[in-house]
Design an enzyme around this catalytic site. Structure first.
Site, mmCIF file in Angstrom:
data_model
loop_
_atom_site.group_PDB
_atom_site.id
_atom_site.type_symbol
_atom_site.label_atom_id
_atom_site.label_comp_id
_atom_site.label_asym_id
_atom_site.label_seq_id
_atom_site.Cartn_x
_atom_site.Cartn_y
_atom_site.Cartn_z
ATOM 1 N N TYR A 75 6.721 -21.098 -8.131
ATOM 2 C CA TYR A 75 6.293 -19.698 -8.171
ATOM 3 C C TYR A 75 6.663 -19.147 -9.544
ATOM 4 O O TYR A 75 7.736 -18.572 -9.728
ATOM 5 C CB TYR A 75 7.014 -18.888 -7.106
ATOM 6 N N ASP B 203 6.902 -23.322 7.557
ATOM 7 C CA ASP B 203 5.788 -23.052 8.484
ATOM 8 C C ASP B 203 5.574 -24.255 9.401
ATOM 9 O O ASP B 203 5.365 -24.118 10.608
ATOM 10 C CB ASP B 203 4.481 -22.790 7.710
ATOM 11 N N ASP C 258 8.557 -23.329 1.385
ATOM 12 C CA ASP C 258 7.613 -22.426 2.048
ATOM 13 C C ASP C 258 6.739 -23.214 3.025
ATOM 14 O O ASP C 258 6.564 -22.847 4.187
ATOM 15 C CB ASP C 258 6.757 -21.729 0.980
ATOM 16 N N LYS D 228 9.610 -34.858 -4.940
ATOM 17 C CA LYS D 228 8.353 -35.578 -5.202
ATOM 18 C C LYS D 228 8.519 -36.246 -6.569
ATOM 19 O O LYS D 228 7.655 -36.165 -7.441
ATOM 20 C CB LYS D 228 7.161 -34.606 -5.181
ATOM 21 N N ASP E 147 5.821 -35.720 1.061
ATOM 22 C CA ASP E 147 4.742 -36.174 1.953
ATOM 23 C C ASP E 147 5.327 -36.897 3.169
ATOM 24 O O ASP E 147 4.951 -36.631 4.319
ATOM 25 C CB ASP E 147 3.725 -37.049 1.207
HETATM 26 N N1 GGG Z 1 6.631 -11.648 5.905
HETATM 27 C C1 GGG Z 1 6.197 -11.409 4.591
HETATM 28 C C2 GGG Z 1 4.875 -12.077 4.346
HETATM 29 O O1 GGG Z 1 3.846 -11.460 4.483
HETATM 30 N N2 GGG Z 1 4.910 -13.355 4.040
HETATM 31 C C3 GGG Z 1 3.718 -14.122 3.866
HETATM 32 C C4 GGG Z 1 3.669 -14.948 2.643
HETATM 33 O O2 GGG Z 1 2.615 -15.423 2.294
HETATM 34 N N3 GGG Z 1 4.776 -15.197 1.997
HETATM 35 C C5 GGG Z 1 4.816 -16.006 0.853
HETATM 36 C C6 GGG Z 1 6.194 -16.418 0.527
HETATM 37 O O3 GGG Z 1 7.094 -16.328 1.361
HETATM 38 O O4 GGG Z 1 6.410 -16.881 -0.584
#
Ligand code: GGG
Length: 356
Positions: free
Chosen positions: A139, A250, A246, A189, A222
């Site tokens: 980022y 998820d 990130d 990686k 991976d």
């Molecule tokens: N809960 C905050 C939100 O909307 N997160 C969604 C998102 O895409 N976050 C990107 C990240 O955490 O870098």
């Protein structure tokens, strides 16, 4: 002694943030009051509506206003008619960076009553924390676009990995592991990414020598993604760069049920600045406005905030009430095969607090 009055900046943001954040604040308010703690909320209508109306996701003095608070409680950011990089880089990312919230702590737990989405061996339980580096890595603002509209157009994006940045997040991960099962997995990686990832591996390995009682395993991202689907119960603490962390969080949340139960804390561990607490999920425009969003991720994030601010009792009470509510379909939302809406889940969690 921890403060008995907390000043919290609440930013519901966009989409379902406007549903789950008010729900979570009701729960926090009740739990805190039961422990003699008062919460002073400052509600801030920042987000994509603010961008469209005023030209920016937050006002120019936004960071200074947040600085006056003990913590920031955020809902979600993103709207389909606003480019995602504008909404994220206009609110969430500037807050993380201005307050040096270099750890994004993302716990992943399997709750009784919630069917995991992957098959686990008899008796296996998923209980891990993902420690995501939160202020550098992939980022990065460094780069640009060249030759727009020409056939030689290209985009260049630099990744930033500093020794200080890798070292401090790795130490945080090892300190977490020392309070848990003492296994750290580092996401890498370094076979394909020739400069930054070997550097990441090197610094992580150096830090690990200060923690002789804890094992370190480095795994290519991976293979790690596949392992997380096949054997999520084997992970304890996972340390990862900004992007890898990130994605993995998820994925891990999906294995135990849904992003609806994925909480997070953006921490400034030295407490020089406010930390920020937010559900991992985004604004979910597909279900926004229908009152059916799962408030558990926001409520759990709020419990992490109370704990961070020195109030573990109301935080534990909230967690016990969440656990009870998740046992039955009647007090779970549809993403967890339940029949309740946002309001019903919230009321069930508040009722659970009152019954203790
Ligand atoms: N809960 C905050 C939100 O909307 N997160 C969604 C998102 O895409 N976050 C990107 C990240 O955490 O870098």
């Amino acid at each position: 002694m921890a403060d008995r009055t907390l000043a919290i900046a609440a930013i519901p943001g966009d989409g379902i943030g406007n549903e789950v954040l008010p729900a979570a604040t009701q729960v926090l308010e009740r739990a805190a009051a039961m422990s003699g703690v008062r919460i002073d909320w400052t509600w801030l209508d920042w987000g994509c509506d603010h961008l469209v109306q005023a030209g920016a996701m937050m006002p120019a003095d936004g960071i200074e206003r947040l600085r006056q608070h003990d913590a920031v409680f955020l809902g979600a950011v993103g709207r389909s008619d606003v480019p995602d990089h504008e909404s994220l880089w206009g609110l969430l990312i500037p807050i993380r960076r201005a307050f040096d919230q270099y750890v994004n702590l993302r716990p992943v737990r399997q709750f009784e009553g919630v069917e995991p989405r992957v098959r686990l061996p008899e008796g296996a339980i998923v209980d891990m924390v993902i420690v995501r580096e939160n202020t550098e890595g992939e980022y990065s603002e460094i780069g640009g676009r060249y030759g727009r509209g020409t056939e030689r157009e290209f985009a260049l994006q630099e990744n930033i990995f500093t020794r200080v940045g890798i070292e401090r997040v790795t130490r945080f991960a090892f300190d977490q592991a020392a309070t848990r099962r003492r296994h750290v997995t580092s996401a890498t990686k370094s076979n394909g990414i020739i400069h930054t990832m070997p550097f990441w591996d090197e610094v992580v390995a150096e830090v690990s020598t200060d923690y002789p009682g804890t094992t370190l395993r480095k795994v290519l991202i991976d293979a790690l993604a596949a392992e997380m689907v096949q054997r999520p119960h084997e992970f304890d603490v996972v340390v990862a760069s900004n992007l890898f962390g990130d994605i993995l969080s998820d994925l891990a949340a999906a294995t135990v049920g849904s992003l609806g139960v994925a909480a997070s804390a953006n921490l400034n561990p030295g407490r020089l600045f406010p930390s920020m607490f937010e559900p991992v999920h985004g604004s979910a425009p597909d279900i926004a406005g229908r009152g059916i969003a799962n408030p558990v991720a926001a409520i759990w994030s709020g419990a992490m905030m109370l704990e961070h601010l020195g109030h573990p009792e109301p935080a534990s009470a909230i967690m016990r009430s969440i656990e009870t509510s998740l046992l039955l379909p009647a007090t779970r939302t549809a993403d967890l095969q339940g029949t309740a809406d946002t309001d019903e889940v919230t009321r069930a969690i508040i009722t659970g607090l009152d019954q203790r």
